[in-house]
Design a protein around this motif. Structure first.
Motif, PDB file in Angstrom:
ATOM      1  N   LEU A  52      11.701   8.072   8.711  1.00 53.87           N
ATOM      2  CA  LEU A  52      12.437   8.448   7.513  1.00 53.87           C
ATOM      3  C   LEU A  52      12.705   9.949   7.509  1.00 53.87           C
ATOM      4  O   LEU A  52      11.774  10.753   7.597  1.00 53.87           O
ATOM      5  N   TRP A  53      13.975  10.306   7.418  1.00 51.12           N
ATOM      6  CA  TRP A  53      14.384  11.698   7.271  1.00 51.12           C
ATOM      7  C   TRP A  53      15.026  11.856   5.907  1.00 51.12           C
ATOM      8  O   TRP A  53      15.887  11.065   5.515  1.00 51.12           O
ATOM      9  N   LEU A  54      14.618  12.900   5.169  1.00 49.34           N
ATOM     10  CA  LEU A  54      15.190  13.126   3.851  1.00 49.34           C
ATOM     11  C   LEU A  54      15.271  14.625   3.557  1.00 49.34           C
ATOM     12  O   LEU A  54      14.584  15.439   4.181  1.00 49.34           O
ATOM     13  N   ARG A  55      16.140  14.941   2.609  1.00 41.35           N
ATOM     14  CA  ARG A  55      16.262  16.309   2.126  1.00 41.35           C
ATOM     15  C   ARG A  55      15.692  16.366   0.727  1.00 41.35           C
ATOM     16  O   ARG A  55      16.089  15.606  -0.159  1.00 41.35           O
ATOM     17  N   ASN A  56      14.752  17.288   0.501  1.00 39.33           N
ATOM     18  CA  ASN A  56      14.097  17.465  -0.787  1.00 39.33           C
ATOM     19  C   ASN A  56      14.325  18.911  -1.232  1.00 39.33           C
ATOM     20  O   ASN A  56      13.561  19.803  -0.879  1.00 39.33           O
ATOM     21  N   GLY A  57      15.410  19.138  -1.972  1.00 35.13           N
ATOM     22  CA  GLY A  57      15.768  20.504  -2.301  1.00 35.13           C
ATOM     23  C   GLY A  57      16.180  21.243  -1.034  1.00 35.13           C
ATOM     24  O   GLY A  57      17.094  20.833  -0.325  1.00 35.13           O
ATOM     25  N   ALA A  58      15.473  22.357  -0.733  1.00 33.04           N
ATOM     26  CA  ALA A  58      15.755  23.111   0.492  1.00 33.04           C
ATOM     27  C   ALA A  58      14.920  22.624   1.665  1.00 33.04           C
ATOM     28  O   ALA A  58      15.092  23.102   2.793  1.00 33.04           O
ATOM     29  N   GLU A  59      14.028  21.674   1.439  1.00 41.47           N
ATOM     30  CA  GLU A  59      13.130  21.199   2.494  1.00 41.47           C
ATOM     31  C   GLU A  59      13.745  20.029   3.262  1.00 41.47           C
ATOM     32  O   GLU A  59      14.471  19.212   2.692  1.00 41.47           O
ATOM     33  N   ILE A  60      13.414  19.966   4.539  1.00 36.93           N
ATOM     34  CA  ILE A  60      13.725  18.803   5.371  1.00 36.93           C
ATOM     35  C   ILE A  60      12.402  18.120   5.696  1.00 36.93           C
ATOM     36  O   ILE A  60      11.460  18.766   6.188  1.00 36.93           O
ATOM     37  N   VAL A  61      12.314  16.821   5.423  1.00 36.91           N
ATOM     38  CA  VAL A  61      11.058  16.092   5.552  1.00 36.91           C
ATOM     39  C   VAL A  61      11.270  14.879   6.440  1.00 36.91           C
ATOM     40  O   VAL A  61      12.296  14.194   6.346  1.00 36.91           O
ATOM     41  N   SER A  62      10.285  14.605   7.285  1.00 36.89           N
ATOM     42  CA  SER A  62      10.274  13.401   8.111  1.00 36.89           C
ATOM     43  C   SER A  62       8.943  12.685   7.906  1.00 36.89           C
ATOM     44  O   SER A  62       7.885  13.335   7.863  1.00 36.89           O
ATOM     45  N   VAL A  63       8.994  11.355   7.766  1.00 40.77           N
ATOM     46  CA  VAL A  63       7.798  10.553   7.520  1.00 40.77           C
ATOM     47  C   VAL A  63       7.806   9.352   8.452  1.00 40.77           C
ATOM     48  O   VAL A  63       8.848   8.699   8.612  1.00 40.77           O
ATOM     49  N   GLU A  64       6.662   9.062   9.062  1.00 40.98           N
ATOM     50  CA  GLU A  64       6.560   7.913   9.958  1.00 40.98           C
ATOM     51  C   GLU A  64       6.020   6.674   9.262  1.00 40.98           C
ATOM     52  O   GLU A  64       6.409   5.558   9.597  1.00 40.98           O
ATOM     53  N   SER A  65       5.106   6.847   8.306  1.00 41.42           N
ATOM     54  CA  SER A  65       4.500   5.707   7.601  1.00 41.42           C
ATOM     55  C   SER A  65       4.375   6.057   6.127  1.00 41.42           C
ATOM     56  O   SER A  65       4.166   7.220   5.765  1.00 41.42           O
ATOM     57  N   ALA A  66       4.513   5.033   5.264  1.00 41.67           N
ATOM     58  CA  ALA A  66       4.400   5.245   3.820  1.00 41.67           C
ATOM     59  C   ALA A  66       3.815   3.999   3.185  1.00 41.67           C
ATOM     60  O   ALA A  66       4.139   2.870   3.580  1.00 41.67           O
ATOM     61  N   SER A  67       2.954   4.193   2.185  1.00 41.00           N
ATOM     62  CA  SER A  67       2.397   3.057   1.454  1.00 41.00           C
ATOM     63  C   SER A  67       3.459   2.478   0.530  1.00 41.00           C
ATOM     64  O   SER A  67       4.492   3.096   0.262  1.00 41.00           O
ATOM     65  N   LEU A  68       3.209   1.282   0.015  1.00 46.48           N
ATOM     66  CA  LEU A  68       4.189   0.618  -0.828  1.00 46.48           C
ATOM     67  C   LEU A  68       4.462   1.395  -2.112  1.00 46.48           C
ATOM     68  O   LEU A  68       5.579   1.380  -2.609  1.00 46.48           O
ATOM     69  N   ALA A 109      -1.750  22.401  -0.394  1.00 44.12           N
ATOM     70  CA  ALA A 109      -1.020  21.828  -1.523  1.00 44.12           C
ATOM     71  C   ALA A 109       0.484  21.804  -1.218  1.00 44.12           C
ATOM     72  O   ALA A 109       1.020  22.727  -0.596  1.00 44.12           O
ATOM     73  N   TRP A 110       1.138  20.762  -1.660  1.00 41.70           N
ATOM     74  CA  TRP A 110       2.587  20.600  -1.467  1.00 41.70           C
ATOM     75  C   TRP A 110       3.200  20.329  -2.834  1.00 41.70           C
ATOM     76  O   TRP A 110       3.558  19.215  -3.178  1.00 41.70           O
ATOM     77  N   ALA A 111       3.348  21.389  -3.611  1.00 40.82           N
ATOM     78  CA  ALA A 111       3.782  21.250  -5.001  1.00 40.82           C
ATOM     79  C   ALA A 111       5.230  20.793  -5.109  1.00 40.82           C
ATOM     80  O   ALA A 111       5.610  20.150  -6.089  1.00 40.82           O
ATOM     81  N   GLU A 112       6.047  21.119  -4.109  1.00 41.55           N
ATOM     82  CA  GLU A 112       7.473  20.794  -4.192  1.00 41.55           C
ATOM     83  C   GLU A 112       7.798  19.411  -3.643  1.00 41.55           C
ATOM     84  O   GLU A 112       8.976  19.048  -3.518  1.00 41.55           O
ATOM     85  N   GLY A 113       6.792  18.645  -3.275  1.00 44.62           N
ATOM     86  CA  GLY A 113       7.036  17.351  -2.647  1.00 44.62           C
ATOM     87  C   GLY A 113       7.773  16.376  -3.552  1.00 44.62           C
ATOM     88  O   GLY A 113       7.743  16.483  -4.776  1.00 44.62           O
ATOM     89  N   PRO A 114       8.477  15.417  -2.957  1.00 40.00           N
ATOM     90  CA  PRO A 114       9.214  14.423  -3.755  1.00 40.00           C
ATOM     91  C   PRO A 114       8.265  13.507  -4.505  1.00 40.00           C
ATOM     92  O   PRO A 114       7.078  13.386  -4.162  1.00 40.00           O
ATOM     93  N   SER A 115       8.769  12.853  -5.516  1.00 43.41           N
ATOM     94  CA  SER A 115       7.944  11.934  -6.298  1.00 43.41           C
ATOM     95  C   SER A 115       7.587  10.701  -5.466  1.00 43.41           C
ATOM     96  O   SER A 115       8.345  10.312  -4.566  1.00 43.41           O
ATOM     97  N   PRO A 116       6.440  10.081  -5.730  1.00 44.15           N
ATOM     98  CA  PRO A 116       6.096   8.844  -5.012  1.00 44.15           C
ATOM     99  C   PRO A 116       7.147   7.754  -5.183  1.00 44.15           C
ATOM    100  O   PRO A 116       7.397   6.982  -4.252  1.00 44.15           O
ATOM    101  N   GLU A 117       7.778   7.693  -6.366  1.00 45.38           N
ATOM    102  CA  GLU A 117       8.821   6.686  -6.585  1.00 45.38           C
ATOM    103  C   GLU A 117      10.006   6.910  -5.659  1.00 45.38           C
ATOM    104  O   GLU A 117      10.589   5.957  -5.120  1.00 45.38           O
ATOM    105  N   ALA A 118      10.358   8.192  -5.453  1.00 48.56           N
ATOM    106  CA  ALA A 118      11.471   8.497  -4.552  1.00 48.56           C
ATOM    107  C   ALA A 118      11.116   8.126  -3.117  1.00 48.56           C
ATOM    108  O   ALA A 118      11.936   7.561  -2.386  1.00 48.56           O
ATOM    109  N   ILE A 119       9.900   8.421  -2.700  1.00 55.39           N
ATOM    110  CA  ILE A 119       9.454   8.045  -1.353  1.00 55.39           C
ATOM    111  C   ILE A 119       9.498   6.541  -1.188  1.00 55.39           C
ATOM    112  O   ILE A 119       9.984   6.013  -0.176  1.00 55.39           O
TER     113      ILE A 119
END
Length: 353
Positions: free
Chosen positions: A148-164, A221-231
């Motif tokens: 998963l590749w996403l843009r979160n504001g000015a951040e670029i994020v990649s995730v390999e696994s995510a919980s439901l 800490a990752w204060a600017e991270g996306p919401s769990p609902e968005a993930i």
């Protein structure tokens, strides 16, 4: 008032019968395709649950087609009993008859909007969570089908696994950028957990482009991270999207995986979909002309059906082009409805001439 009620009752009856018949057929084909997998994962109860959660999406997608077929059957029935001939003898033209059936189209639009914008996003999300998480422990990250590749504001994020629930991630790559898009730092984290105080990155490596040596930290800490609902929604996306998610994506707010063209086209397509039942009714109207034993009546109905199916195909192709950025969003969403509405108007004008 008597004529609109009479025509509406016949039209809605045929449309409801066609809609239920089409949904039953598609449900049967879908269940036959998934039956073995459903039985392996559960029981007959699971088959019923799967069918129930799929139902709102199928209903919403088939409303326009049901309006088209229901209108053709209604007009052929009225022509077969010479009721159309009697109405025209009394001075009621095709436009008056068409106007008498518009309230039924309004009901179809309301049903379609409720299903596609309110009910289907929730049932598709429930189906995806149930299907993916039937044998997974709560909170356990599940490997994604593709990274998963996403843009979160000015951040670029990649995730390999995510919980439901989107509160636990694994295999995170985070690139922080300045306002001009230049990379400020890169973070590779093994895990990320969302708690009461927000996101915490665990077992991470931090690299800055200024040439300093990488830092290895146990926690950050990752204060600017996306919401769990968005993930959750982005990691396992569903076809039906709620209106607020489309609006936020169009404005570029929050975490997004698509470009502005995708969300702009989707928003325009949602608005254009609301006039689809009216276009279908217009395309079906010429089938009311012709006497019962004349083949022209069935030919007109066949042409209306072909035009309606062509409208759905062309509209889908143009929307896909718009979402990919190959066509301006307004053109992608509105070209097919306007062109086919014009075709319907010209056919009706020709029959009335």
């Amino acid at each position: 008032m008597i004529l609109p009620r009479y025509l509406t009752r016949i039209f809605l009856g045929w449309t409801a019968a066609v809609l239920l018949g089409l949904v039953a057929l598609l449900q049967l084909l879908d269940l036959l395709d998934k039956a073995s997998e459903l039985l392996q994962r559960g029981s007959l109860t699971d088959i019923g649950r799967y069918a129930l959660l799929r139902l709102p999406t199928m209903l919403g997608q088939l409303v326009s087609l049901a309006v088209l077929v229901g209108a053709i059957l209604t007009f052929r029935r009225l022509a077969g009993t010479l009721e159309i001939t009697a109405l025209r003898t009394l001075g009621l033209g095709a436009w008056r008859i068409l106007g008498a059936m518009l309230p039924a189209c309004v009901l179809a639009v309301a049903l379609q909007a409720a299903l596609l914008l309110a009910v289907a996003p929730r049932t598709e999300r429930a189906l995806a969570d149930w299907w993916d998480g039937k044998e997974v422990a709560e909170g356990q990250p599940i490997p994604l089908a593709q990274q998963l590749w996403l843009r979160n504001g000015a951040e670029i994020v990649s995730v390999e696994s995510a919980s439901l629930d989107g509160r636990s991630l694994a295999g995170i790559l985070l690139v922080r950028r300045d306002a001009e898009g230049r990379a400020l730092e890169r973070i590779d984290a093994r895990r990320a957990i969302h708690g009461p105080e927000g996101w915490r990155l665990l077992q991470l490596r931090l690299v800055r482009p200024d040439g300093t040596r990488p830092q290895f930290l146990a926690e950050l800490a990752w204060a600017e991270g996306p919401s769990p609902e968005a993930i959750r929604d982005l990691a396992r996306p569903t076809a039906a999207q709620p209106l607020d998610r489309l609006l936020a994506g169009q404005r570029g707010e929050g975490a997004v995986t698509r470009g502005p063209a995708f969300y702009a086209t989707r928003m325009q397509a949602v608005a254009a979909t609301m006039i689809a039942p009216f276009v279908m009714l217009l395309l079906a109207m010429p089938s009311a002309f012709g006497l019962p034993r004349q083949a022209d009546g069935y030919r007109r109905g066949g042409i209306g059906l072909a035009l309606g199916l062509g409208y759905l195909v062309v509209n889908g192709l143009l929307n896909a082009m718009g979402e990919a950025g190959g066509l301006e969003s307004h053109l992608a969403a509105w070209t097919a409805p306007l062109v086919f509405a014009l075709v319907g108007l010209l056919r009706l004008w020709h029959e009335e001439a």
